[in-house]
Design an enzyme around this catalytic site. Structure first.
Site, mmCIF file in Angstrom:
data_model
loop_
_atom_site.group_PDB
_atom_site.id
_atom_site.type_symbol
_atom_site.label_atom_id
_atom_site.label_comp_id
_atom_site.label_asym_id
_atom_site.label_seq_id
_atom_site.Cartn_x
_atom_site.Cartn_y
_atom_site.Cartn_z
ATOM 1 N N ASP A 443 0.833 -1.206 0.000
ATOM 2 C CA ASP A 443 0.000 0.000 0.000
ATOM 3 C C ASP A 443 0.872 1.263 0.000
ATOM 4 O O ASP A 443 2.074 1.194 0.276
ATOM 5 C CB ASP A 443 -0.886 -0.040 1.257
ATOM 6 C CG ASP A 443 -2.199 0.686 1.106
ATOM 7 O OD1 ASP A 443 -2.339 1.484 0.163
ATOM 8 O OD2 ASP A 443 -3.094 0.468 1.950
ATOM 9 N N ASP A 507 -10.821 1.931 -3.258
ATOM 10 C CA ASP A 507 -11.342 1.670 -1.911
ATOM 11 C C ASP A 507 -12.863 1.695 -1.915
ATOM 12 O O ASP A 507 -13.484 1.477 -0.879
ATOM 13 C CB ASP A 507 -10.824 2.729 -0.933
ATOM 14 C CG ASP A 507 -9.467 2.349 -0.369
ATOM 15 O OD1 ASP A 507 -9.042 1.198 -0.561
ATOM 16 O OD2 ASP A 507 -8.819 3.213 0.259
#
Ligand code: DGJ
Length: 706
Positions: A443, A507
């Site tokens: 990430d 997301d």
């Protein structure tokens, strides 16, 4: 002097390049007869109009002001104020099949410019990169260094993508008759906002029709892309890594290269462009350690966030395995002190309070259930509240003396500092060596402000250092697959994909939003790298709710997973997850190898896309009703791409429960039959009548060669 004209052919395109006086693409478009005598390009020698310079100025691969080109030059730089207006002369050419290396130089300025260009004969994807070398003792300061590609005058429509966190890949179209389109990304990662790509073609191009040129800039840092109409009507696009002041200085014999531009010509709309890019990605960008079906994921993030209890996680894993999950990933929250997003980034040691018996019981449990084990990391980042920061406050990517804003309560580390690089490598290496981990979710959750190394601007070097870290990890752990995530889709590009195997697309797991996000991403990336998860019914990013059918069908067409706590879900939802996971597994050989087809439908309230097998023996199509239908009837669906003279059996794999006795008085007849036989020609030209559908519902069709 006479210069050579080199002709390169793909399957569907031809490129003719004139080597001098400076390298210029004089034709790039529809394939011309391979036998054509193209050495003589005199028919396209341009006129010289009155009122301008007295000679023809070529639009080269690196336009020069000194040659009389007044538009954005390919190189801007200087040597202490001198050598600021170079003009490169053709020096030599090396050709190896469809691959060219063209060497040009300016002996006065002491600079060499090398152009590497290859037109992939199998896919029609053109790759091009420039390299500049300083040939003099004094350092040369490079302010801008771009690759330029010409476009024909008729390419007056441009399609680019805007976006933001939880809303990536939103298309926008511009009609460009004069002036420029420009996008600049200064966010330090590929970015949600400015996906480095655009498409340009003649007015009215769409999914299935029209002539166009697609461009993607393979770079995960700052960039500038532009498209220009010159006042003489000629057009070009330009792409470059965007340098901050003073970032690139070349000592004698030092070089800098542009990232690669990937480009392709399509005569048949956006679908054909995507086929070229997808095929290219499959053949030349992606390197799966083992060639196997893409495992279905369960990612714990939206299920438990930072609440890591090993006993509970094992329950989740047990339930995940029952649903058909094949890879179980524990997300953020596993390392020392990571109870929320305000602390601990950088301290890559297991949290022994949460995991008193170590991570092994969880890993072993997951492995015993027959699943792969994956784990989340965010190596480039550090929280001020971390042991690492307390020990090394000087490890930040920052300009000393300034207070820079945090993003998600964190700073970035300076990966060009050898001590930082060594620490991260050691921590990741230890993690992957200690446990049976086969997947890293990598990430990167903040945008970069004031990226300084040794007080100087350094975002280009930081981007290259991140690539080196990926490369080093892959060399040490070649069987580990990596996902590129940056708050969802903030780092999605071909260069990072050379080092990774999947993207976390967004997301946003809201199926309605995902329909557009995934369509946008599908222009450049094949389904097998597009992470698409079924979230819980109540979507965390929009607070909207969708049926399991709409969520399941929306997630079906990517690399599928679930993003929730399977223990807490009710029986109906669980049955739904298991059903759509099984359906995905049944269809994935087709979905992950076939041709993606997006249909142009007259009503934007409906979105239709599918995948056709490479050998045209089968296809699946998803008809999604996004919002209320604009008209009371939805028209018909024509499906191109199947064999005209063959018959196909149409079956309805999924349809909304409300079709029976609900939204329509009478359904189109084919929807009520077990199967319908139709020829490829009928499907392409006449089609089938579409049902009237409720918003946020979908129908899945399968076509099989009879
Ligand atoms: C952002 C990612 O996009 C999410 O999927 C999740 O991994 C969080 N970070 C964890 O902090």
């Amino acid at each position: 002097m006479n210069y050579d004209a080199i002709t390169l052919h793909g399957q569907n395109s031809t490129l003719i390049l004139k080597t001098g006086p400076a390298p210029e693409i004089v034709y790039w478009g529809e394939r011309v007869n391979a036998q054509l005598h193209v050495n003589d390009i005199s028919p396209i020698t341009r006129a010289v109009p009155h009122g301008r310079l007295d000679l023809d100025v070529p639009l080269t691969l690196s336009p020069e002001h000194g040659r009389g080109m007044f538009s954005s030059p390919g190189l801007e730089g200087h040597r202490n104020g001198y050598d600021w207006s170079p003009v490169f002369a053709f020096h030599s050419l090396e050709q190896n099949g469809n691959s060219l290396k063209i060497i040009t130089e300016d002996t006065i300025a002491g600079l060499k410019l090398v152009i590497d260009l290859i037109l992939d004969p199998a896919t029609d994807v053109l790759q091009i990169r420039h390299t500049l070398t300083n040939m003099k003792p004094d350092p040369y300061q490079v302010d801008r260094f771009a690759v330029t590609l010409p476009l024909p005058e008729r390419a007056d429509e441009l399609l680019a993508f805007h976006g933001r966190w939880v809303r990536e890949f939103q298309p926008h179209q511009i009609n460009l008759k004069h002036g420029s389109y420009q996008q600049e990304n200064r966010r330090g990662r590929t970015s949600h906002e400015h996906f480095p790509a655009f498409i340009q073609g003649s007015t009215g191009f769409n999914e299935q029709q029209g002539e166009l040129w697609g461009f993607h800039f393979g770079w995960s840092g700052n960039h500038r892309l532009r498209s220009d109409v010159k006042t003489d009507g000629r057009r070009f696009m330009q792409a470059e890594a965007l340098y901050f002041a003073g970032e690139i200085q070349l000592a004698e014999n030092e070089s800098v290269s542009t990232p690669l531009i990937y480009a392709t010509y399509s005569q048949h709309g956006l679908n054909a462009m995507s086929h070229a890019f997808h095929q290219f990605v499959r053949q030349q960008i992606l390197h799966f350690p083992v060639n196997k079906p893409r495992p279905v994921h369960l990612n714990t993030w939206e299920g438990i966030y930072f609440q890591h209890d090993p006993a509970y996680i094992m329950q989740m894993a047990t339930q995940a395995a029952r649903l058909g999950v094949e890879r179980f990933i524990i997300d953020d929250g596993w390392f020392k002190g990571r109870d929320h997003d305000r602390a601990a980034l950088g301290d890559w040691y297991l949290d022994e309070k949460k995991y008193p018996d170590g991570l092994e019981p969880v890993v072993n449990h997951v492995r015993a259930l027959g699943m792969e084990f994956g784990i989340w990391v965010e190596p480039e980042m550090i929280n001020p509240d971390s042991d690492l920061f307390r020990a090394h406050p000087d490890w930040l990517l920052a300009v000393p003396g300034y207070h820079q804003p945090t993003g998600r309560n964190q700073y970035a580390l300076d990966l060009q500092n050898p001590a930082v690089f060594a620490y991260l490598l050691e921590r990741l290496d230890d993690l992957l060596s200690r446990y049976d981990i086969s997947y890293l979710k990598w990430d990167m959750n903040r945008e970069i402000v004031q990226p300084g190394h040794d007080s100087k601007a350094a975002i280009t070097g930081q981007t290259q250092a991140v690539y080196r870290l990926f490369d080093e990890i892959r060399t040490r752990h070649p069987l580990v697959e990596i996902e590129s995530c940056a708050s969802g889709g903030g780092r999605i590009d071909f260069e990072v994909l050379k080092r990774t195997h999947r993207f976390w697309t967004s997301d946003n797991n809201d199926a309605l939003e995902r329909q557009q996000i995934q369509r946008g991403m599908s222009y450049f990336f094949p389904p097998e790298v597009m992470g698409s998860h079924i979230g819980s019914a109540h979507c965390h990013s929009t607070a909207r709710s969708h049926s399991i059918a709409f969520r399941g069908l929306t997630a079906l067409f990517g690399h599928m997973g679930v993003e929730l706590d399977p223990v807490k879900e009710n029986a109906e939802e669980q049955a739904g997850f298991a059903h759509f996971i099984a359906l995905h597994k049944q269809l994935r050989p087709l979905l992950h190898s076939g041709k993606v087809v997006r249909i142009d439908h007259h009503d934007p309230a409906m979105m239709i896309n599918g995948v056709i097998a490479a050998d045209q023996t089968e296809a699946v199509f998803l008809i999604s009703q996004l919002t209320m239908p604009t008209y009371s009837l939805s028209g018909s669906l024509r499906l191109p791409g199947l064999q005209a003279d063959k018959n196909y059996c149409l079956t309805v794999l999924e349809k909304p429960a409300r079709f029976d006795g609900g939204v329509m008085k009478t359904q189109p007849q084919w929807l009520t039959q077990d199967e319908t036989i139709l020829s490829g020609e009928w499907l392409a030209k006449i089609g089938i009548a579409l049902p009237v559908m409720d918003p946020e519902s979908a129908v899945l069709l399968q076509f099989k060669l009879v």
